[in-house]
Design an enzyme around this catalytic site. Sequence first.
Site, PDB file in Angstrom:
ATOM      1  N   HIS A 199      26.400  45.467  39.725  1.00 58.18           N
ATOM      2  CA  HIS A 199      27.680  44.856  40.088  1.00 58.18           C
ATOM      3  C   HIS A 199      28.754  45.171  39.046  1.00 58.18           C
ATOM      4  CE1 HIS A 199      26.986  42.563  43.724  1.00 58.18           C
ATOM      5  NE2 HIS A 199      25.856  42.057  43.235  1.00 58.18           N
TER       6      HIS A 199
ATOM      7  N   HIS B 160      20.034  44.415  39.025  1.00 56.10           N
ATOM      8  CA  HIS B 160      20.844  44.098  40.203  1.00 56.10           C
ATOM      9  C   HIS B 160      22.237  43.658  39.772  1.00 56.10           C
ATOM     10  CE1 HIS B 160      21.383  42.476  44.404  1.00 56.10           C
ATOM     11  NE2 HIS B 160      22.330  41.812  43.760  1.00 56.10           N
ATOM     12  N   GLU B 161      22.315  42.735  38.788  1.00 54.47           N
ATOM     13  CA  GLU B 161      23.615  42.239  38.341  1.00 54.47           C
ATOM     14  C   GLU B 161      24.379  43.306  37.556  1.00 54.47           C
ATOM     15  OE1 GLU B 161      24.440  39.678  39.772  1.00 54.47           O
ATOM     16  OE2 GLU B 161      22.459  38.990  40.367  1.00 54.47           O
TER      17      GLU B 161
ATOM     18  N   CYS C 110      21.284  39.397  48.033  1.00 54.13           N
ATOM     19  CA  CYS C 110      22.497  39.344  47.212  1.00 54.13           C
ATOM     20  C   CYS C 110      23.415  38.266  47.757  1.00 54.13           C
ATOM     21  CB  CYS C 110      23.209  40.697  47.229  1.00 54.13           C
ATOM     22  SG  CYS C 110      24.709  40.747  46.222  1.00 54.13           S
TER      23      CYS C 110
END
Length: 253
Positions: free
Chosen positions: A219, A215-216, A173
């Site tokens: 966020h 993954h994004e 990351c």
Amino acid sequence: MLHVTSVYMSSRAVPRPFVLCHSQGKTRKYGYFMKPKTSNARNIKRYERVSNLAVFAGRGFLRNMEEIKDSPAAEKLELSLPLDLVYYPDPRLRAENLRIANFDEDLSTLAQEMFKTMYRTKGVGLAAPQVGVNVQVMVYNPEGDPTQGKEYVLVNPRVTKKSKATEMFDEACLSFPELLGEVERPSSCTVEFQDVNGKKKLMKLKGWQARIFQHEYDHLEGKLFHDRMTEDVLNEVQQQLKVFEDVYEKQKK
């Protein structure tokens, strides 16, 4: 035999659900607003079956749209160029990310600048909170190279389906320099989102793209990849996390 193949929303000003059904080699369109041309018992029974399905699917779709519509929206994007990465444990990585309501030049600028930051730091994906802008925007390029691959901009994304099958993979990351950790995620997913012009779209992702997106997306939900690590993996990276925390505290003074 009537086989329901797909459920869709019409493109009317007020979307209405309909289903595509396959029967005797032909595909037919049905919806709760479409009555059978003939009123025999067989047609009425078929109509009731597909209508109930269409209404059920339509309510779910509209409910999701209402949830997105009712979530807090960003009134105006505040950008400070060039964009700089935000590092763990900066609280902006955990803050609420506002929905985008205005699809204007500022949004296009944000997406373009996010790509520049992503390429400059050798990443394949980047979420807006990672550059200190707490809105629901992510960008990615599976190749991580501006001369290769395809660039994707997803605004106000939502996950509508995840596979039961999962995969383990060592993730990195940009907000955690040089930290690697094994994370388990669904191997595929289906997502709804808007592009930079506000057009609603649907994508089915698998493999590497599904990994990047999830993954994004984490966020945008205020989650970080070490939140998903097993206890054993987390113990392995704990010392690195402590270094990030100490550096952040020193910079605050």
